[in-house]
Scaffold this motif. Sequence first.
Motif, PDB file in Angstrom:
ATOM      1  N   SER A 145       0.838  -1.221   0.000  1.00  0.00           N
ATOM      2  CA  SER A 145       0.000   0.000   0.000  1.00  0.00           C
ATOM      3  C   SER A 145       0.860   1.254   0.000  1.00  0.00           C
ATOM      4  CB  SER A 145      -0.915   0.016   1.219  1.00  0.00           C
ATOM      5  OG  SER A 145      -0.195   0.304   2.409  1.00  0.00           O
ATOM      6  N   ARG A 146       2.103   1.095   0.477  1.00  0.00           N
ATOM      7  CA  ARG A 146       3.048   2.209   0.599  1.00  0.00           C
ATOM      8  C   ARG A 146       2.447   3.370   1.391  1.00  0.00           C
ATOM      9  NH1 ARG A 146       5.625   3.253  -5.174  1.00  0.00           N
ATOM     10  NH2 ARG A 146       4.062   1.866  -6.067  1.00  0.00           N
ATOM     11  N   ASN A 147       1.694   3.009   2.402  1.00  0.00           N
ATOM     12  CA  ASN A 147       1.139   3.989   3.339  1.00  0.00           C
ATOM     13  C   ASN A 147       1.428   3.461   4.743  1.00  0.00           C
ATOM     14  OD1 ASN A 147      -0.662   5.366   5.150  1.00  0.00           O
ATOM     15  ND2 ASN A 147      -1.836   6.061   3.375  1.00  0.00           N
ATOM     16  N   GLU A 148       2.548   3.906   5.300  1.00  0.00           N
ATOM     17  CA  GLU A 148       2.997   3.353   6.573  1.00  0.00           C
ATOM     18  C   GLU A 148       2.051   3.695   7.719  1.00  0.00           C
ATOM     19  OE1 GLU A 148       4.942   1.032   9.129  1.00  0.00           O
ATOM     20  OE2 GLU A 148       5.184   1.101   6.945  1.00  0.00           O
ATOM     21  N   LEU A 149       1.411   4.853   7.642  1.00  0.00           N
ATOM     22  CA  LEU A 149       0.458   5.214   8.693  1.00  0.00           C
ATOM     23  C   LEU A 149      -0.707   4.229   8.711  1.00  0.00           C
ATOM     24  CD1 LEU A 149      -0.422   7.128  10.921  1.00  0.00           C
ATOM     25  CD2 LEU A 149      -1.516   8.568   9.182  1.00  0.00           C
ATOM     26  N   LEU A 150      -1.195   3.866   7.535  1.00  0.00           N
ATOM     27  CA  LEU A 150      -2.272   2.885   7.438  1.00  0.00           C
ATOM     28  C   LEU A 150      -1.797   1.532   7.960  1.00  0.00           C
ATOM     29  CD1 LEU A 150      -5.044   1.901   6.463  1.00  0.00           C
ATOM     30  CD2 LEU A 150      -4.064   1.676   4.165  1.00  0.00           C
ATOM     31  N   ALA A 151      -0.603   1.119   7.568  1.00  0.00           N
ATOM     32  CA  ALA A 151      -0.062  -0.166   8.019  1.00  0.00           C
ATOM     33  C   ALA A 151       0.089  -0.194   9.535  1.00  0.00           C
ATOM     34  CB  ALA A 151       1.280  -0.431   7.348  1.00  0.00           C
ATOM     35  N   GLN A 152       0.467   0.945  10.118  1.00  0.00           N
ATOM     36  CA  GLN A 152       0.624   1.015  11.565  1.00  0.00           C
ATOM     37  C   GLN A 152      -0.714   0.891  12.293  1.00  0.00           C
ATOM     38  OE1 GLN A 152       2.698   4.686  12.283  1.00  0.00           O
ATOM     39  NE2 GLN A 152       4.648   3.914  11.506  1.00  0.00           N
ATOM     40  N   GLN A 153      -1.798   1.196  11.616  1.00  0.00           N
ATOM     41  CA  GLN A 153      -3.127   1.042  12.212  1.00  0.00           C
ATOM     42  C   GLN A 153      -3.615  -0.402  12.111  1.00  0.00           C
ATOM     43  OE1 GLN A 153      -4.675   3.667  13.810  1.00  0.00           O
ATOM     44  NE2 GLN A 153      -2.737   4.685  13.356  1.00  0.00           N
ATOM     45  N   VAL A 154      -3.340  -1.040  10.980  1.00  0.00           N
ATOM     46  CA  VAL A 154      -3.916  -2.362  10.745  1.00  0.00           C
ATOM     47  C   VAL A 154      -3.143  -3.467  11.469  1.00  0.00           C
ATOM     48  CG1 VAL A 154      -2.654  -2.940   8.617  1.00  0.00           C
ATOM     49  CG2 VAL A 154      -4.960  -3.794   8.942  1.00  0.00           C
ATOM     50  N   ARG A 155      -1.828  -3.334  11.602  1.00  0.00           N
ATOM     51  CA  ARG A 155      -1.041  -4.408  12.221  1.00  0.00           C
ATOM     52  C   ARG A 155      -1.430  -4.679  13.670  1.00  0.00           C
ATOM     53  NH1 ARG A 155       3.711  -1.857   9.333  1.00  0.00           N
ATOM     54  NH2 ARG A 155       4.087  -3.138   7.488  1.00  0.00           N
ATOM     55  N   PRO A 156      -1.479  -3.662  14.547  1.00  0.00           N
ATOM     56  CA  PRO A 156      -1.857  -3.956  15.938  1.00  0.00           C
ATOM     57  C   PRO A 156      -3.297  -4.430  16.074  1.00  0.00           C
ATOM     58  CG  PRO A 156      -1.605  -1.580  15.600  1.00  0.00           C
ATOM     59  CD  PRO A 156      -1.080  -2.252  14.377  1.00  0.00           C
ATOM     60  N   LEU A 157      -4.186  -3.951  15.207  1.00  0.00           N
ATOM     61  CA  LEU A 157      -5.571  -4.410  15.261  1.00  0.00           C
ATOM     62  C   LEU A 157      -5.646  -5.888  14.898  1.00  0.00           C
ATOM     63  CD1 LEU A 157      -8.544  -3.751  15.667  1.00  0.00           C
ATOM     64  CD2 LEU A 157      -8.647  -3.022  13.272  1.00  0.00           C
ATOM     65  N   ARG A 158      -4.893  -6.276  13.887  1.00  0.00           N
ATOM     66  CA  ARG A 158      -4.882  -7.693  13.506  1.00  0.00           C
ATOM     67  C   ARG A 158      -4.312  -8.552  14.627  1.00  0.00           C
ATOM     68  NH1 ARG A 158      -5.689 -10.018   8.583  1.00  0.00           N
ATOM     69  NH2 ARG A 158      -5.067 -12.200   8.452  1.00  0.00           N
ATOM     70  N   ARG A 159      -3.247  -8.062  15.273  1.00  0.00           N
ATOM     71  CA  ARG A 159      -2.664  -8.811  16.388  1.00  0.00           C
ATOM     72  C   ARG A 159      -3.650  -8.939  17.540  1.00  0.00           C
ATOM     73  NH1 ARG A 159       2.000  -5.661  15.351  1.00  0.00           N
ATOM     74  NH2 ARG A 159       1.583  -4.423  17.215  1.00  0.00           N
ATOM     75  N   LEU A 160      -4.395  -7.865  17.808  1.00  0.00           N
ATOM     76  CA  LEU A 160      -5.362  -7.883  18.906  1.00  0.00           C
ATOM     77  C   LEU A 160      -6.457  -8.907  18.640  1.00  0.00           C
ATOM     78  CD1 LEU A 160      -5.943  -6.419  21.584  1.00  0.00           C
ATOM     79  CD2 LEU A 160      -7.351  -4.799  20.300  1.00  0.00           C
ATOM     80  N   ILE A 161      -6.938  -8.955  17.417  1.00  0.00           N
ATOM     81  CA  ILE A 161      -7.990  -9.900  17.059  1.00  0.00           C
ATOM     82  C   ILE A 161      -7.455 -11.328  17.016  1.00  0.00           C
ATOM     83  CG2 ILE A 161      -9.531 -10.606  15.172  1.00  0.00           C
ATOM     84  CD1 ILE A 161      -9.934  -7.642  14.573  1.00  0.00           C
ATOM     85  N   GLN A 162      -6.154 -11.460  16.737  1.00  0.00           N
ATOM     86  CA  GLN A 162      -5.575 -12.793  16.626  1.00  0.00           C
ATOM     87  C   GLN A 162      -5.643 -13.574  17.933  1.00  0.00           C
ATOM     88  OE1 GLN A 162      -4.899 -14.123  13.816  1.00  0.00           O
ATOM     89  NE2 GLN A 162      -4.325 -16.056  14.767  1.00  0.00           N
ATOM     90  N   ARG A 163      -5.915 -12.879  19.052  1.00  0.00           N
ATOM     91  CA  ARG A 163      -6.147 -13.591  20.321  1.00  0.00           C
ATOM     92  C   ARG A 163      -7.249 -14.637  20.162  1.00  0.00           C
ATOM     93  NH1 ARG A 163      -8.016  -9.518  24.560  1.00  0.00           N
ATOM     94  NH2 ARG A 163      -9.022  -8.603  22.764  1.00  0.00           N
ATOM     95  N   TYR A 164      -8.152 -14.378  19.231  1.00  0.00           N
ATOM     96  CA  TYR A 164      -9.268 -15.293  19.007  1.00  0.00           C
ATOM     97  C   TYR A 164      -8.949 -16.334  17.937  1.00  0.00           C
ATOM     98  CZ  TYR A 164     -12.105 -12.574  22.145  1.00  0.00           C
ATOM     99  OH  TYR A 164     -12.589 -11.977  23.278  1.00  0.00           O
ATOM    100  N   ASN A 165      -7.629 -16.411  17.583  1.00  0.00           N
ATOM    101  CA  ASN A 165      -7.182 -17.419  16.619  1.00  0.00           C
ATOM    102  C   ASN A 165      -7.986 -17.363  15.326  1.00  0.00           C
ATOM    103  OD1 ASN A 165      -4.882 -18.830  17.416  1.00  0.00           O
ATOM    104  ND2 ASN A 165      -6.037 -20.093  18.843  1.00  0.00           N
TER     105      ASN A 165
END
Length: 227
Positions: A145-165
């Motif tokens: 996407s070449r938008n680091e601000l967007l990537a910084q938003q999506v990565r922690p959200l994905r990790r947070l949801i990953q608690r639910y496998n």
Amino acid sequence: MDQRRTVKPNLASSIRDSLQEDIESGKLPPGTPLDERAIAAQFSVSRTPVREALQQLAAQNLVHITPRQGVVVSRLSVPQLRDMLELLGELEALCAKLAARRASEELRASLESVLQQGLEASQSGNVGEYSNANLRFHEVIYAGSRNELLAQQVRPLRRLIQRYNVNNRQLQTPTQIEDSMRAHRKIADAIMTGDEALAYRLMLEHVPVGASGFSEFLSSLPASFFE
């Protein structure tokens, strides 16, 4: 949590990082009680750095501390999980859209490489490795996407949801893996042909937020995971 671990000089941060990894990977599922004494013994430390680590995890909403009752891995309500999945879907779809807008030969090579990794994992029947390839596929699109601000938003959200496998529960059978591979191929093709609208739509459909998708996902989760 039965194996002793080597602790770095910054004890609280080291313990926090290890527990966070276990929580985000689903090794410590939502609702799991965390005992200070057991954790201190596991890391061969006093309870002071353990308390500090748990406080840091509480600040990240990964654990919930109740005075005189103890510490548990944080649980979401069903509406909270739905809201987070909806947001994740929109953010990932935007990543795919921007990746299509900014497609390059370097991105094409990265997508083809990770798709091949997924194919090899599926052919060997290695569910864990396919799950890893799935995460790498999404990461390639975040970077594309070449938008680091967007990537910084999506990565922690994905990790947070990953608690639910999320990934492991969606990728348990050969049919589920085949469906995932087809979806990845279509998303990659849309990105590389520069079709922003199609890339956005396909990625949005790839996240379990629709009426049937979310219901099926919920049915795979134990009731103890939720508030």
